[in-house]
Design a protein around this motif. Sequence first.
Motif, PDB file in Angstrom:
ATOM      1  N   LYS A  68      -8.855 -11.860  14.604  1.00  0.00           N
ATOM      2  CA  LYS A  68      -7.903 -10.944  15.225  1.00  0.00           C
ATOM      3  C   LYS A  68      -8.470  -9.532  15.289  1.00  0.00           C
ATOM      4  O   LYS A  68      -8.255  -8.800  16.256  1.00  0.00           O
ATOM      5  N   GLY A 122     -11.659  -8.746  15.506  1.00  0.00           N
ATOM      6  CA  GLY A 122     -12.714  -8.722  16.510  1.00  0.00           C
ATOM      7  C   GLY A 122     -13.995  -8.034  16.087  1.00  0.00           C
ATOM      8  O   GLY A 122     -14.768  -7.578  16.940  1.00  0.00           O
ATOM      9  N   TYR A 181      -6.466 -11.030  25.606  1.00  0.00           N
ATOM     10  CA  TYR A 181      -5.835 -11.071  24.282  1.00  0.00           C
ATOM     11  C   TYR A 181      -4.978 -12.325  24.285  1.00  0.00           C
ATOM     12  O   TYR A 181      -3.953 -12.397  24.964  1.00  0.00           O
ATOM     13  N   SER A 182      -5.408 -13.338  23.551  1.00  0.00           N
ATOM     14  CA  SER A 182      -4.879 -14.688  23.756  1.00  0.00           C
ATOM     15  C   SER A 182      -3.477 -14.925  23.196  1.00  0.00           C
ATOM     16  O   SER A 182      -2.777 -15.834  23.652  1.00  0.00           O
ATOM     17  N   LEU A 190      -1.538  -6.679  21.031  1.00  0.00           N
ATOM     18  CA  LEU A 190      -2.109  -6.419  22.357  1.00  0.00           C
ATOM     19  C   LEU A 190      -2.308  -4.924  22.571  1.00  0.00           C
ATOM     20  O   LEU A 190      -3.367  -4.487  23.042  1.00  0.00           O
ATOM     21  N   ASP A 212      -5.149  -3.572  20.343  1.00  0.00           N
ATOM     22  CA  ASP A 212      -6.454  -4.058  20.787  1.00  0.00           C
ATOM     23  C   ASP A 212      -6.866  -3.403  22.106  1.00  0.00           C
ATOM     24  O   ASP A 212      -8.046  -3.092  22.320  1.00  0.00           O
ATOM     25  N   THR A 213      -5.899  -3.184  22.997  1.00  0.00           N
ATOM     26  CA  THR A 213      -6.207  -2.552  24.284  1.00  0.00           C
ATOM     27  C   THR A 213      -6.554  -1.080  24.097  1.00  0.00           C
ATOM     28  O   THR A 213      -7.437  -0.550  24.784  1.00  0.00           O
ATOM     29  N   SER A 266     -10.051  -1.108  23.070  1.00  0.00           N
ATOM     30  CA  SER A 266     -10.906  -1.384  24.234  1.00  0.00           C
ATOM     31  C   SER A 266     -11.114  -0.127  25.063  1.00  0.00           C
ATOM     32  O   SER A 266     -12.233   0.206  25.461  1.00  0.00           O
ATOM     33  N   ARG A 317      -8.652  -5.143  31.141  1.00  0.00           N
ATOM     34  CA  ARG A 317      -8.913  -6.370  30.400  1.00  0.00           C
ATOM     35  C   ARG A 317      -8.299  -7.575  31.112  1.00  0.00           C
ATOM     36  O   ARG A 317      -7.467  -7.437  32.015  1.00  0.00           O
ATOM     37  N   GLN A 351       2.078  -9.233  29.567  1.00  0.00           N
ATOM     38  CA  GLN A 351       1.082  -8.306  29.029  1.00  0.00           C
ATOM     39  C   GLN A 351       0.752  -7.168  29.997  1.00  0.00           C
ATOM     40  O   GLN A 351       0.223  -6.131  29.585  1.00  0.00           O
TER      41      GLN A 351
END
Length: 429
Positions: free
Chosen positions: A292, A294, A320-321, A329, A332-333, A336, A344, A351
Amino acid sequence: MSNNTIFFLTYNLIGGNKTNKMEITKSFVAGKKDKADIEINLKPSKNESIEVTLESSVERLFGNHIRDYIKEYLLRYGIAFCEIEVVDDGALDFVIKSRLEAALFKFNSPFLDRFNFGKKDKKQKTDDFRRTRLYLPGNNPYLMEGGGLFGADVIILDLEDAVSQKEKIDARFLVRNALSVLDFGESEVIVRINPFSNGGEDDVKTILLALPDAIMLPKTGSARDVMKLDKLLEETENKNNIPIGDTKIFPLIETAEGVLNAYEIAKASTRNVMLTFGAEDFTADIGVKKSKEGKELFFAKSQIVLAARAAGIQVSDTVYSDFEDIEGLILDTEASKSIGFDGRGVIHPLQIEHIHNIYKPSEEEIEYARKVVAALGEAKERGSGVASLERKMIDAPVAERARRVIQLAEKYKRRESKDKLKVKSKKLK
């Protein structure tokens, strides 16, 4: 279509012009028993006629239309003798057509050059927003039909991972007809083909006539992979009177080889517009479990971002699965974005809005960016290349970042104005 018309076509094909007569000699199935889909089973017939057996959830409303559509289509291509078993659950005409084409292609592959359809005019992209790229399974008409409503910047009709091996041909024809018929709104529409080792060349030759905006090349490991696709696109465009270079490329990097060759991949073709990263296959390739946090992806992501920036193209992070974990999400974004990604991948429409909000500059960021540009402008008037703002030094690189923030804010403003006009136009209608 009337029974008299069907009789007339049958007479022309069977009696009046026997050279066009063709008989189905084996059984071929295409399509699925699924929502908005249709399963078509072409079978040999003992009678010199086309016999359609239909089971449909919309039999009372559209049963006659479905039967007539199938008969007319088969007669048009010289199929005069066959039985067709049909199970339908509300398939639109383009889906019926796709399934018939797939079945006929399985029967006789040269049919591909005879199939025709109306091309849509290709929309000219007015901005380079690629914050979200939404994957839609290439063999699911129900999801495709609503694809333009989700608001993703890029829609990917997926012929690779989202399609089982036995459905590859069916999906190829469905995607081709979906591109020709469906309205995907303002979204850029691209197709993820299969690797060249698993039908990728046939994917391109089948779907390119329907004018996708771009092709996503999976498992891109080297510049050679991109150049091979570039050459195939040019040959297919030239053969079909499509402007050379009109079809763009999204290389998808999913292996250790691809990460190490990222810059060469990014520079391999002028068609390249965005490098994309696929973490699931990448972690499998290097033999680790995807976490998670990463941490195992940081080097690969950094390498891909640097390669794209050096080549002057955009770059998009992996999906993001866990689509139910909105908090994860967002975090994590944000991470990114902080290392340079422009957007992404997305596996669920829920999402999309969250990702778009993260990439939208805040009012505070816009205000600060304007102050930076103004301060450096005043410094230049004094003959200095640096300035200070809020006790921090400002030089050219800082000003360049500020200008990018302002440009991005202006893009958002134009997009939002366009969306408001569309809503107003729909209300007036």
